[in-house]
Design a protein around this motif. Structure first.
Motif, PDB file in Angstrom:
ATOM      1  N   LEU A   1       4.659   4.101  -6.817  1.00 49.65           N
ATOM      2  CA  LEU A   1       5.095   3.021  -7.719  1.00 49.65           C
ATOM      3  C   LEU A   1       3.897   2.381  -8.410  1.00 49.65           C
ATOM      4  O   LEU A   1       2.822   2.266  -7.825  1.00 49.65           O
ATOM      5  CB  LEU A   1       5.848   1.946  -6.931  1.00 49.65           C
ATOM      6  N   ARG A   2       4.075   1.984  -9.663  1.00 46.24           N
ATOM      7  CA  ARG A   2       3.045   1.242 -10.392  1.00 46.24           C
ATOM      8  C   ARG A   2       3.012  -0.190  -9.852  1.00 46.24           C
ATOM      9  O   ARG A   2       3.988  -0.653  -9.271  1.00 46.24           O
ATOM     10  CB  ARG A   2       3.359   1.215 -11.901  1.00 46.24           C
ATOM     11  N   TYR A   3       1.900  -0.878 -10.109  1.00 46.14           N
ATOM     12  CA  TYR A   3       1.779  -2.259  -9.625  1.00 46.14           C
ATOM     13  C   TYR A   3       2.937  -3.122 -10.164  1.00 46.14           C
ATOM     14  O   TYR A   3       3.471  -3.965  -9.457  1.00 46.14           O
ATOM     15  CB  TYR A   3       0.446  -2.876 -10.060  1.00 46.14           C
ATOM     16  N   LYS A   4       3.276  -2.886 -11.415  1.00 44.16           N
ATOM     17  CA  LYS A   4       4.343  -3.679 -12.040  1.00 44.16           C
ATOM     18  C   LYS A   4       5.677  -3.437 -11.319  1.00 44.16           C
ATOM     19  O   LYS A   4       6.424  -4.373 -11.063  1.00 44.16           O
ATOM     20  CB  LYS A   4       4.455  -3.289 -13.522  1.00 44.16           C
TER      21      LYS A   4
ATOM     22  N   SER B   1       2.681   1.863  -3.240  1.00 44.35           N
ATOM     23  CA  SER B   1       1.780   2.357  -4.280  1.00 44.35           C
ATOM     24  C   SER B   1       1.362   3.803  -4.008  1.00 44.35           C
ATOM     25  O   SER B   1       1.541   4.673  -4.851  1.00 44.35           O
ATOM     26  CB  SER B   1       0.540   1.456  -4.353  1.00 44.35           C
ATOM     27  N   ARG B   2       0.832   4.044  -2.849  1.00 50.94           N
ATOM     28  CA  ARG B   2       0.224   5.343  -2.569  1.00 50.94           C
ATOM     29  C   ARG B   2       1.230   6.424  -2.197  1.00 50.94           C
ATOM     30  O   ARG B   2       1.064   7.571  -2.570  1.00 50.94           O
ATOM     31  CB  ARG B   2      -0.812   5.217  -1.453  1.00 50.94           C
ATOM     32  N   TYR B   3       2.268   6.066  -1.455  1.00 52.54           N
ATOM     33  CA  TYR B   3       3.189   7.104  -0.976  1.00 52.54           C
ATOM     34  C   TYR B   3       4.449   7.230  -1.824  1.00 52.54           C
ATOM     35  O   TYR B   3       4.989   8.307  -1.957  1.00 52.54           O
ATOM     36  CB  TYR B   3       3.535   6.859   0.505  1.00 52.54           C
TER      37      TYR B   3
ATOM     38  N   GLU C   1      -4.186   2.212 -12.752  1.00 47.35           N
ATOM     39  CA  GLU C   1      -3.676   0.951 -13.292  1.00 47.35           C
ATOM     40  C   GLU C   1      -4.529   0.379 -14.421  1.00 47.35           C
ATOM     41  O   GLU C   1      -4.250  -0.708 -14.904  1.00 47.35           O
ATOM     42  CB  GLU C   1      -3.551  -0.088 -12.167  1.00 47.35           C
TER      43      GLU C   1
ATOM     44  N   ARG D   1       4.594  13.292   4.291  1.00 40.85           N
ATOM     45  CA  ARG D   1       5.550  12.380   3.659  1.00 40.85           C
ATOM     46  C   ARG D   1       6.949  12.976   3.682  1.00 40.85           C
ATOM     47  O   ARG D   1       7.106  14.189   3.784  1.00 40.85           O
ATOM     48  CB  ARG D   1       5.153  12.127   2.202  1.00 40.85           C
TER      49      ARG D   1
ATOM     50  N   PHE E   1       0.835  -1.203   0.000  1.00 39.35           N
ATOM     51  CA  PHE E   1       0.000   0.000   0.000  1.00 39.35           C
ATOM     52  C   PHE E   1       0.879   1.266   0.000  1.00 39.35           C
ATOM     53  O   PHE E   1       0.651   2.194  -0.771  1.00 39.35           O
ATOM     54  CB  PHE E   1      -0.936  -0.001   1.222  1.00 39.35           C
TER      55      PHE E   1
ATOM     56  N   MET F   1      -3.660  -4.830  -2.454  1.00 35.48           N
ATOM     57  CA  MET F   1      -4.207  -3.464  -2.487  1.00 35.48           C
ATOM     58  C   MET F   1      -5.694  -3.483  -2.134  1.00 35.48           C
ATOM     59  O   MET F   1      -6.200  -2.600  -1.448  1.00 35.48           O
ATOM     60  CB  MET F   1      -3.992  -2.822  -3.864  1.00 35.48           C
TER      61      MET F   1
ATOM     62  N   LEU G   1      -9.015   7.257   0.080  1.00 36.62           N
ATOM     63  CA  LEU G   1      -7.647   7.557  -0.359  1.00 36.62           C
ATOM     64  C   LEU G   1      -7.316   9.034  -0.148  1.00 36.62           C
ATOM     65  O   LEU G   1      -6.180   9.382   0.160  1.00 36.62           O
ATOM     66  CB  LEU G   1      -7.450   7.157  -1.824  1.00 36.62           C
TER      67      LEU G   1
ATOM     68  N   ASN H   1      -5.760   3.929  -8.697  1.00 35.52           N
ATOM     69  CA  ASN H   1      -4.295   3.938  -8.710  1.00 35.52           C
ATOM     70  C   ASN H   1      -3.724   4.060 -10.126  1.00 35.52           C
ATOM     71  O   ASN H   1      -2.541   3.847 -10.331  1.00 35.52           O
ATOM     72  CB  ASN H   1      -3.766   2.677  -8.021  1.00 35.52           C
TER      73      ASN H   1
ATOM     74  N   SER I   1      -9.911  -0.112  -7.147  1.00 38.71           N
ATOM     75  CA  SER I   1      -8.533   0.103  -6.716  1.00 38.71           C
ATOM     76  C   SER I   1      -7.626   0.398  -7.912  1.00 38.71           C
ATOM     77  O   SER I   1      -6.820   1.329  -7.888  1.00 38.71           O
ATOM     78  CB  SER I   1      -8.053  -1.147  -5.976  1.00 38.71           C
TER      79      SER I   1
ATOM     80  N   THR J   1      -6.221   9.214   3.311  1.00 40.75           N
ATOM     81  CA  THR J   1      -4.873   8.691   3.564  1.00 40.75           C
ATOM     82  C   THR J   1      -3.794   9.618   2.990  1.00 40.75           C
ATOM     83  O   THR J   1      -2.640   9.529   3.384  1.00 40.75           O
ATOM     84  CB  THR J   1      -4.677   7.270   2.963  1.00 40.75           C
ATOM     85  N   ASP J   2      -4.206  10.518   2.123  1.00 37.00           N
ATOM     86  CA  ASP J   2      -3.240  11.455   1.536  1.00 37.00           C
ATOM     87  C   ASP J   2      -2.884  12.603   2.476  1.00 37.00           C
ATOM     88  O   ASP J   2      -2.003  13.400   2.170  1.00 37.00           O
ATOM     89  CB  ASP J   2      -3.777  12.024   0.214  1.00 37.00           C
TER      90      ASP J   2
END
Lengths: 169, 101
Positions: free
Chosen positions: A136-139, A131-133, B37, B75, A128, A156, B67, B35, B31, B70-71
């Motif tokens: 990064l892409r899933y790949k 990805s979110r912070y 994707e 960071r 998580f 995810m 989301l 994201n 999801s 969560t943002d």
């Protein structure tokens, strides 16, 4: 057959021909220009052409067809993109209207969210956060952690479900 | 202690619980959409399906909201970026001679 002579004889009428099918004069001129460029490249074989009139009109017709087909594909793409973009905007509008900024900006909220994220199972949390912070892409996550993309997707989903049940929004 | 109940009673308990949990495929699509994707075609298909599926739309809005929440977490690097942006803004203000108020 002399290229210049063919050009002089046919150019204006071919531009008019093309203009009858395409929307802009400039497009018609460009199409016919392309026809003649093609002809120039084959100028050594022009003498073999029996019926220049039919030949050159066929070239012009094919170029116009290509142009129109390309236009249709392009317009469809723009229309689809426009429609998807509008749907996305409406969706974001609805989402944004649903955000309670008073609740979101509560002092305790950051702690609640951090706790919720920290409560995720280790692997799930790692995925998580990557990805979110880290964006990064899933790949990229699958390569970094040496796991399948399916596992990333599943984790995810688990993260979202768990966070949803622990963060009351 | 052993509890016993009929199948009907059991279903009355399980079914409402199950209905509260969005199915995996739906959450996965949401999801992936949130994201970034989904491929262009998948995204089009997904957005089109929202028009006819209010439940999916509602779930999407809820997960999107999640989301967004969560943002708000700070960071690494946030401070540095903010300082740089502030410095640039100050330069701009100075350059344009904007006065406050």
């Amino acid at each position: 057959m002399d290229f210049s002579k063919i050009y002089i004889s046919f150019y204006p009428q071919l531009v008019r021909f093309a203009s009858d099918f395409v929307s802009y004069e400039e497009d018609a001129e460009n199409i016919i220009q392309d026809v003649f460029v093609g002809l120039w490249e084959r100028k050594d074989t022009l003498d073999c052409i029996e019926n220049m009139n039919a030949y050159i009109y066929r070239l012009a017709k094919n170029k116009c067809l290509d142009h129109l087909k390309h236009k249709i594909v392009k317009e469809k793409f723009i229309a689809n993109a426009q429609s998807a973009y509008e749907q996305e905007l409406s969706l974001k509008l609805r989402s944004l209207e649903n955000i309670d900024v008073e609740h979101l900006s509560e002092e305790k909220m950051e702690k609640i969210i951090l706790n919720a994220i920290n409560s995720l199972p280790k692997k799930c949390r790692e995925i998580f956060l990557l990805s979110r912070y880290d964006g990064l892409r899933y790949k990229e996550i699958s390569e970094k952690l040496d796991i399948s993309i399916n596992t990333v997707e599943t984790q995810m989903c688990i993260a979202l479900k768990k966070l949803r049940s622990s963060i009351k929004i | 202690m052993i509890y016993s109940c009929s199948l009907v009673e059991l279903l009355e308990i399980i079914v409402p619980i199950k209905e509260c949990i969005p199915n995996k495929s739906m959450v996965n699509k949401i999801s992936k959409y949130l994201n970034g994707e989904l491929s262009i075609n998948e995204k089009d298909e997904f957005l089109n399906s929202l028009v006819f599926d209010e439940e999916l739309m509602q779930e999407l809005v809820e997960f999107h909201k999640l989301l967004v929440y969560t943002d708000i977490i700070s960071r690494e690097g946030d401070k540095k970026i903010a300082e740089e942006k502030l410095s640039a803004l100050m330069e701009l203000i100075k350059k344009n001679n904007w006065s406050n108020g």
